[in-house]
Design a protein around this motif. Structure first.
Motif, PDB file in Angstrom:
ATOM      1  N   UNK A 237      73.027  38.108  25.482  1.00  0.00           N
ATOM      2  CA  UNK A 237      73.348  39.448  24.993  1.00  0.00           C
ATOM      3  C   UNK A 237      74.644  39.944  25.610  1.00  0.00           C
ATOM      4  N   UNK A 238      74.782  39.769  26.918  1.00  0.00           N
ATOM      5  CA  UNK A 238      75.984  40.252  27.611  1.00  0.00           C
ATOM      6  C   UNK A 238      77.234  39.512  27.117  1.00  0.00           C
ATOM      7  N   UNK A 239      77.153  38.194  26.995  1.00  0.00           N
ATOM      8  CA  UNK A 239      78.320  37.418  26.564  1.00  0.00           C
ATOM      9  C   UNK A 239      78.736  37.775  25.141  1.00  0.00           C
ATOM     10  N   UNK A 240      77.755  37.979  24.260  1.00  0.00           N
ATOM     11  CA  UNK A 240      78.086  38.330  22.884  1.00  0.00           C
ATOM     12  C   UNK A 240      78.684  39.742  22.811  1.00  0.00           C
ATOM     13  N   UNK A 241      78.128  40.674  23.599  1.00  0.00           N
ATOM     14  CA  UNK A 241      78.691  42.023  23.628  1.00  0.00           C
ATOM     15  C   UNK A 241      80.117  42.001  24.163  1.00  0.00           C
ATOM     16  N   UNK A 242      80.372  41.171  25.169  1.00  0.00           N
ATOM     17  CA  UNK A 242      81.716  41.065  25.718  1.00  0.00           C
ATOM     18  C   UNK A 242      82.671  40.453  24.711  1.00  0.00           C
ATOM     19  N   UNK A 243      82.194  39.502  23.912  1.00  0.00           N
ATOM     20  CA  UNK A 243      83.028  38.905  22.869  1.00  0.00           C
ATOM     21  C   UNK A 243      83.425  39.943  21.827  1.00  0.00           C
ATOM     22  N   UNK A 244      82.468  40.778  21.442  1.00  0.00           N
ATOM     23  CA  UNK A 244      82.752  41.832  20.463  1.00  0.00           C
ATOM     24  C   UNK A 244      83.773  42.815  21.038  1.00  0.00           C
ATOM     25  N   UNK A 245      83.588  43.188  22.286  1.00  0.00           N
ATOM     26  CA  UNK A 245      84.498  44.143  22.922  1.00  0.00           C
ATOM     27  C   UNK A 245      85.918  43.594  23.005  1.00  0.00           C
ATOM     28  N   UNK A 246      86.073  42.344  23.409  1.00  0.00           N
ATOM     29  CA  UNK A 246      87.395  41.746  23.505  1.00  0.00           C
ATOM     30  C   UNK A 246      88.053  41.622  22.129  1.00  0.00           C
ATOM     31  N   UNK A 247      87.256  41.333  21.110  1.00  0.00           N
ATOM     32  CA  UNK A 247      87.803  41.235  19.753  1.00  0.00           C
ATOM     33  C   UNK A 247      88.349  42.578  19.287  1.00  0.00           C
ATOM     34  N   UNK A 248      87.604  43.642  19.548  1.00  0.00           N
ATOM     35  CA  UNK A 248      88.054  44.976  19.133  1.00  0.00           C
ATOM     36  C   UNK A 248      89.292  45.389  19.912  1.00  0.00           C
ATOM     37  N   UNK A 249      89.313  45.111  21.226  1.00  0.00           N
ATOM     38  CA  UNK A 249      90.475  45.492  22.040  1.00  0.00           C
ATOM     39  C   UNK A 249      91.737  44.773  21.576  1.00  0.00           C
ATOM     40  N   UNK A 250      91.625  43.484  21.262  1.00  0.00           N
ATOM     41  CA  UNK A 250      92.789  42.743  20.774  1.00  0.00           C
ATOM     42  C   UNK A 250      93.261  43.282  19.426  1.00  0.00           C
ATOM     43  N   UNK A 251      92.321  43.632  18.546  1.00  0.00           N
ATOM     44  CA  UNK A 251      92.693  44.181  17.241  1.00  0.00           C
ATOM     45  C   UNK A 251      93.356  45.545  17.384  1.00  0.00           C
ATOM     46  N   UNK A 252      92.925  46.351  18.361  1.00  0.00           N
ATOM     47  CA  UNK A 252      93.557  47.652  18.597  1.00  0.00           C
ATOM     48  C   UNK A 252      95.026  47.484  18.977  1.00  0.00           C
ATOM     49  N   UNK A 253      95.322  46.531  19.830  1.00  0.00           N
ATOM     50  CA  UNK A 253      96.700  46.305  20.243  1.00  0.00           C
ATOM     51  C   UNK A 253      97.562  45.858  19.063  1.00  0.00           C
ATOM     52  N   UNK A 254      97.009  45.049  18.186  1.00  0.00           N
ATOM     53  CA  UNK A 254      97.760  44.603  17.006  1.00  0.00           C
ATOM     54  C   UNK A 254      98.039  45.776  16.067  1.00  0.00           C
ATOM     55  N   UNK A 255      97.043  46.644  15.883  1.00  0.00           N
ATOM     56  CA  UNK A 255      97.235  47.790  14.993  1.00  0.00           C
ATOM     57  C   UNK A 255      98.254  48.772  15.560  1.00  0.00           C
ATOM     58  N   UNK A 256      98.267  48.928  16.868  1.00  0.00           N
ATOM     59  CA  UNK A 256      99.241  49.832  17.479  1.00  0.00           C
ATOM     60  C   UNK A 256     100.669  49.334  17.259  1.00  0.00           C
ATOM     61  N   UNK A 257     100.857  48.030  17.187  1.00  0.00           N
ATOM     62  CA  UNK A 257     102.173  47.481  16.884  1.00  0.00           C
ATOM     63  C   UNK A 257     102.558  47.751  15.430  1.00  0.00           C
ATOM     64  N   UNK A 258     101.582  47.758  14.535  1.00  0.00           N
ATOM     65  CA  UNK A 258     101.857  48.054  13.130  1.00  0.00           C
ATOM     66  C   UNK A 258     102.174  49.523  12.922  1.00  0.00           C
ATOM     67  N   UNK A 259     101.697  50.386  13.817  1.00  0.00           N
ATOM     68  CA  UNK A 259     101.867  51.826  13.661  1.00  0.00           C
ATOM     69  C   UNK A 259     102.656  52.375  14.852  1.00  0.00           C
ATOM     70  N   UNK A 260     103.984  52.214  14.861  1.00  0.00           N
ATOM     71  CA  UNK A 260     104.769  52.701  15.999  1.00  0.00           C
ATOM     72  C   UNK A 260     104.790  54.211  16.131  1.00  0.00           C
ATOM     73  N   UNK A 261     104.689  54.930  14.986  1.00  0.00           N
ATOM     74  CA  UNK A 261     104.726  56.388  14.999  1.00  0.00           C
ATOM     75  C   UNK A 261     103.328  56.931  14.707  1.00  0.00           C
ATOM     76  N   UNK A 262     102.672  57.626  15.640  1.00  0.00           N
ATOM     77  CA  UNK A 262     101.303  58.119  15.404  1.00  0.00           C
ATOM     78  C   UNK A 262     101.206  59.089  14.243  1.00  0.00           C
ATOM     79  N   UNK A 263     102.302  59.770  13.900  1.00  0.00           N
ATOM     80  CA  UNK A 263     102.258  60.769  12.844  1.00  0.00           C
ATOM     81  C   UNK A 263     103.204  60.415  11.693  1.00  0.00           C
ATOM     82  N   UNK A 264     103.562  59.150  11.593  1.00  0.00           N
ATOM     83  CA  UNK A 264     104.437  58.725  10.500  1.00  0.00           C
ATOM     84  C   UNK A 264     103.647  58.457   9.232  1.00  0.00           C
ATOM     85  N   UNK A 265     104.371  58.039   8.214  1.00  0.00           N
ATOM     86  CA  UNK A 265     103.736  57.737   6.939  1.00  0.00           C
ATOM     87  C   UNK A 265     103.208  56.317   6.902  1.00  0.00           C
TER      88      UNK A 265
END
Length: 334
Positions: free
Chosen positions: A306-334
């Motif tokens: 359970x712990x290892x799978x939860x950690x895998x999910x958490x790491x996947x989401x954290x990595x995806x967040x960093x990728x999305x932040x690169x796609x969106x340089x301006x928080x209030x842009x179009x």
């Protein structure tokens, strides 16, 4: 004398044109009588079809609205065992939330094909934003972007279901208490279940800690997925951190009011009711590839699995967040 010379001598033949059709006659001064278009040799109407009459469209909307109210007052509608009212959700809740989703937050969705077309699944996302608007926007994204227009059954904290009006609205929209028995029952019947393991730690964190995932608790969501053998779909949501940036948390006042936190933002409480209007940040939602669990059903009670799978999910989401932040340089842009 040839026929052409003879015709040219007749008055009006050289510049003869067909008369223009008469203007349609209006009935009661508001609606014109539709013209019947001519047919070609195959019996079909030539050219593209005329756009629908806007008056007829509004007549249909008014009739549908009156029929909806008549069914509601007569009690002629269905809810499931959890209180979910599909008709009310599709006719009232979703149209209201779409205004925020499309026009205010300008939401973009990636990887919707990773959400199963049918059957149960557990959708796990990061949580933020002071107010849980990210959960509502996630439901709209799946409802509008998924080919099967699926509903997302959210798991909410106990506090949500202790509030008189909010509790009723949450039940009607398909939410239920965040506990394993309810989650397992929903997934076993083929429903999409949405969970935010960060809980209040996520939505109540300060702006300085934005997009840094908090602890995922004890991984109860993982054991629920393992017992039912349903896939886990990690989701990253960027944009909610900026709608109500928390600058400080008045913990003594929060304890007095029985709240998990009392936020101080750039607009609240300084602007009064206007401080409750979310800032128009740009939102991106990424659905990551699902993590299968059907081969691990016998290990649902193993804490290490359970712990290892939860950690895998958490790491996947954290990595995806960093990728999305690169796609969106301006928080209030179009």
């Amino acid at each position: 004398m040839s026929q052409d010379e003879f015709r040219s001598m007749l008055p009006g033949q050289a510049d003869f044109t067909l008369p223009r059709p008469a203007e349609p006659v209006r009935v009661n001064g508001r609606r014109p009588i539709p013209e019947v278009p001519s047919m070609n040799g195959n019996g079909n109407h030539p050219g593209p079809e005329a756009p629908p009459d806007p008056i007829d469209v509004w007549d249909q909307r008014v009739a549908a609205g009156l029929a909806f109210l008549r069914r509601r007052f007569a009690g002629n509608y269905e809810v499931d065992d959890f209180g979910f009212d599909r008709e009310l959700n599709d006719a009232v809740f979703q149209p209201l939330l779409r205004v925020l989703y499309h026009d205010w937050f300008r939401t973009e969705v990636y990887g919707i094909e990773n959400v199963p077309k049918d059957g149960g699944a557990l959708v796990v996302a990061n949580h933020s934003g002071t107010v849980a608007l990210d959960a509502l926007m996630l439901g709209v994204a799946i409802r509008d972007q998924h080919p099967q227009e699926r509903h997302l059954r959210l798991l909410g904290a106990d506090l949500v279901f202790r509030m008189p009006v909010v509790s009723e609205l949450a039940r009607k929209s398909g939410a239920t208490v965040a506990c394993n028995p309810d989650a397992e029952r929903l997934m076993s019947t083929g429903e999409l279940v949405g969970v935010f393991p960060e809980g209040f730690k996520g939505i109540g964190k300060r702006f300085a800690d934005r997009y840094k995932l908090q602890r995922f608790g004890r991984g109860g969501f993982v054991s629920a997925a393992l017992r039912t053998g349903t896939p886990i779909v990690p989701v990253a949501i960027v944009g909610a951190e900026e709608i109500y940036p928390i600058l400080a948390d008045l913990k003594p006042l929060a304890r007095l009011l029985g709240m998990p936190y009392f936020p101080i933002t750039p607009t609240f409480p300084w602007l009064g009711p206007l401080g409750l209007v979310p800032l128009p940040s740009k939102w991106l939602i990424q659905f990551c590839p699902p993590i299968p669990t059907e081969h691990l059903t016998d290990l649902a009670d193993d804490p290490m699995v359970v712990y290892n799978l939860a950690d895998q999910v958490r790491e996947t989401i954290q990595a995806a967040l960093l990728e999305l932040l690169e796609k969106r340089p301006d928080p209030f842009g179009l």
